[in-house]
Write a protein that holds these residues in place. Structure first.
Motif, PDB file in Angstrom:
ATOM      1  N   UNK A  86       0.506   8.121   0.454  1.00 36.45           N
ATOM      2  CA  UNK A  86      -0.333   7.298   1.325  1.00 36.45           C
ATOM      3  C   UNK A  86       0.493   6.186   1.970  1.00 36.45           C
ATOM      4  N   UNK A  87      -0.113   5.545   2.953  1.00 32.58           N
ATOM      5  CA  UNK A  87       0.533   4.411   3.608  1.00 32.58           C
ATOM      6  C   UNK A  87       0.492   3.189   2.685  1.00 32.58           C
ATOM      7  N   UNK A  88       1.423   2.276   2.860  1.00 30.12           N
ATOM      8  CA  UNK A  88       1.387   1.039   2.071  1.00 30.12           C
ATOM      9  C   UNK A  88       0.108   0.260   2.353  1.00 30.12           C
ATOM     10  N   UNK A 143       5.447 -11.423   0.369  1.00 29.18           N
ATOM     11  CA  UNK A 143       4.262 -10.580   0.456  1.00 29.18           C
ATOM     12  C   UNK A 143       4.505  -9.321  -0.374  1.00 29.18           C
ATOM     13  N   UNK A 162       3.164  -5.208  -1.344  1.00 20.39           N
ATOM     14  CA  UNK A 162       2.445  -4.023  -0.908  1.00 20.39           C
ATOM     15  C   UNK A 162       2.413  -3.007  -2.042  1.00 20.39           C
ATOM     16  N   UNK A 216       5.444   3.972  10.676  1.00 17.79           N
ATOM     17  CA  UNK A 216       4.127   3.360  10.550  1.00 17.79           C
ATOM     18  C   UNK A 216       3.949   2.264  11.597  1.00 17.79           C
ATOM     19  N   UNK A 264       3.824 -10.586   8.150  1.00 15.63           N
ATOM     20  CA  UNK A 264       3.379  -9.673   7.111  1.00 15.63           C
ATOM     21  C   UNK A 264       2.384  -8.718   7.742  1.00 15.63           C
ATOM     22  N   UNK A 265       2.091  -7.613   7.033  1.00 14.55           N
ATOM     23  CA  UNK A 265       1.415  -6.487   7.671  1.00 14.55           C
ATOM     24  C   UNK A 265       0.127  -6.172   6.927  1.00 14.55           C
ATOM     25  N   UNK A 266      -1.005  -6.539   7.521  1.00 17.05           N
ATOM     26  CA  UNK A 266      -2.253  -6.448   6.777  1.00 17.05           C
ATOM     27  C   UNK A 266      -3.020  -5.156   7.007  1.00 17.05           C
ATOM     28  N   UNK A 307       6.241  -2.929  -3.297  1.00 11.47           N
ATOM     29  CA  UNK A 307       7.312  -3.484  -2.471  1.00 11.47           C
ATOM     30  C   UNK A 307       7.048  -4.962  -2.195  1.00 11.47           C
ATOM     31  N   UNK A 330      10.730   1.122   2.262  1.00 11.88           N
ATOM     32  CA  UNK A 330      10.258   0.697   3.567  1.00 11.88           C
ATOM     33  C   UNK A 330      11.337  -0.084   4.312  1.00 11.88           C
ATOM     34  N   UNK A 361      -0.495 -11.675   0.056  1.00  7.95           N
ATOM     35  CA  UNK A 361       0.160 -12.239   1.229  1.00  7.95           C
ATOM     36  C   UNK A 361       0.378 -13.742   1.047  1.00  7.95           C
ATOM     37  N   UNK A 413      -2.204  -0.852   8.146  1.00  7.64           N
ATOM     38  CA  UNK A 413      -1.196   0.150   8.447  1.00  7.64           C
ATOM     39  C   UNK A 413      -1.865   1.435   8.931  1.00  7.64           C
ATOM     40  N   UNK A 414      -1.185   2.158   9.797  1.00  6.98           N
ATOM     41  CA  UNK A 414      -1.634   3.487  10.157  1.00  6.98           C
ATOM     42  C   UNK A 414      -1.212   4.482   9.088  1.00  6.98           C
ATOM     43  N   UNK A 415      -1.516   5.738   9.323  1.00  5.62           N
ATOM     44  CA  UNK A 415      -1.178   6.788   8.351  1.00  5.62           C
ATOM     45  C   UNK A 415       0.259   7.274   8.523  1.00  5.62           C
ATOM     46  N   UNK A 423      13.606  -2.914  -2.457  1.00  3.75           N
ATOM     47  CA  UNK A 423      13.792  -1.466  -2.569  1.00  3.75           C
ATOM     48  C   UNK A 423      12.619  -0.727  -3.193  1.00  3.75           C
ATOM     49  N   UNK A 477      -1.472  -3.797   1.880  1.00  2.52           N
ATOM     50  CA  UNK A 477      -1.171  -5.190   1.562  1.00  2.52           C
ATOM     51  C   UNK A 477      -1.913  -5.602   0.296  1.00  2.52           C
ATOM     52  N   UNK A 507       1.997   1.103  -2.674  1.00  3.88           N
ATOM     53  CA  UNK A 507       1.990   2.406  -2.020  1.00  3.88           C
ATOM     54  C   UNK A 507       1.684   3.484  -3.051  1.00  3.88           C
ATOM     55  N   UNK A 543      12.500  -5.908   3.271  1.00  3.34           N
ATOM     56  CA  UNK A 543      11.751  -5.401   2.130  1.00  3.34           C
ATOM     57  C   UNK A 543      12.658  -5.287   0.918  1.00  3.34           C
ATOM     58  N   UNK A 557       8.224  -8.206   0.353  1.00  8.43           N
ATOM     59  CA  UNK A 557       8.676  -8.350   1.746  1.00  8.43           C
ATOM     60  C   UNK A 557       8.713  -9.830   2.094  1.00  8.43           C
TER      61      UNK A 557
END
Lengths: 116, 111
Positions: free
Chosen positions: B44-46, B36, B38, A95, A102-104, B89, A45, B51, A106-108, B104, B48, B40, B102, B91
Motif C-alpha cells: 500500500x501507499x504510505x 514526520x 509514515x 507517488x 510533509x505529506x498528508x 519511515x 521512500x 506530523x 498520497x495516491x496509490x 531508510x 501519515x 506503510x 527520508x 522524514x
C-alpha cells in the motif's frame, strides 16, 4: 474525501521520456504545495520534487535536476511530472502527495520501469 | 545511504511498547526542521502517522506518539497490535539539500 490518482507509468527504454499525471479531488488543490515521492522496488521512500501553490517555486532532488520537470494546472486540479533522459535508476513507483514539507495524503502510485 | 538513520528492524510482543529512532544532523532535524512519520503496510501507499514532531492526524490511534530532541526524532507505539506490522519511515527537511529527506525505514514485526 481527498483523492489523488496517478497515471502515466509505463515501461520505457533507457534515455526515453515519460509524463506522469496526478488527478486531485476532494480538496482545494490550488492552496496546497504538491510533491512527487518515489520508491524503487524493495527500497525506501525518496522525495523527488515539489511545487508551490502557484507554480512559482519548484525544488528537485539532485539526482533528477535537469531531467525532470514538475508542473501543475490548478484549473484542472492536476499535477504533472515530465521525466526525460530516464535511466534504470529511475525505476520506481511514483507517488503524488499533498504537501510541501510533509505529506498528508498520497495516491496509490504509478509504476515506471526503465529497461531495455 | 539515507540522510536520516533508522534501525532496519524492531520487534515486540502484542501489548508491548516499542520505539523507533530517527537520527539526523545539523542540516535537518538539528537545524530545527520538524520530524514526520509514515506507516506503510505491505503493498500500500504510505500513510501519515505523526506530523510536526508529535501531532496525530485524525483517525490515528493515540497508541502512536512522536517526539524530537536535538538531532533526533522518535516514534513510540504502545499496546502493540498485529495490525501494526508495517514499515515506518521518518522524514524531515534538509536545509542544505533544499528538500525533504527520508529515513531508510524500519520494519516492525509483532511477535
Amino acid at each position: 474525501e481527498v483523492q489523488l490518482v496517478e497515471s502515466g507509468g509505463d515501461l520505457v527504454q533507457p534515455g526515453g521520456s515519460l509524463r506522469l499525471s496526478c488527478a486531485a479531488s476532494g480538496f482545494s488543490f490550488s492552496i496546497y504545495w504538491m510533491s512527487w515521492v518515489r520508491q524503487a522496488p524493495g527500497k525506501g521512500l525518496e522525495w523527488v520534487t515539489n511545487i508551490k501553490q502557484d507554480g512559482s517555486q519548484k525544488y528537485y532532488v539532485d539526482s533528477v535536476k535537469g531531467r525532470f520537470t514538475i508542473s501543475r494546472d490548478n484549473a484542472k486540479n492536476s499535477l504533472y511530472l515530465q521525466m526525460n533522459s530516464l535511466g534504470v535508476g529511475d525505476t520506481a513507483v511514483y507517488y503524488c502527495a499533498r504537501g510541501g514539507r510533509h505529506f498528508d495524503s498520497w495516491g496509490q502510485g504509478t509504476l515506471v520501469t526503465v529497461s531495455s | 545511504q539515507s540522510v536520516l538513520t533508522q534501525p532496519p528492524s524492531v520487534s515486540g510482543a502484542p501489548g508491548q511498547r516499542v520505539t523507533i529512532s530517527c537520527t539526523g544532523s545539523s542540516s535537518n532535524i538539528g537545524a530545527g526542521s520538524d520530524v514526520h512519520w509514515y506507516q506503510q503496510l505491505p503493498g500500500t501507499a504510505p500513510k501519515l502517522l505523526i506530523y510536526i514532531n508529535n501531532n496525530r492526524p485524525s483517525g490515528v490511534p493515540d497508541r502512536f506518539s512522536g517526539s524530537k530532541s536535538g538531532t533526533s526524532g522518535s516514534l513510540a507505539i504502545t499496546g502493540l497490535q498485529a495490525e501494526d506490522e508495517a514499515v515506518y519511515y521518518c522524514q524531515s527537511y534538509d536545509i542544505s539539500l533544499s528538500g525533504s529527506v527520508f529515513g531508510g525505514g524500519t520494519n516492525l514485526t509483532v511477535l
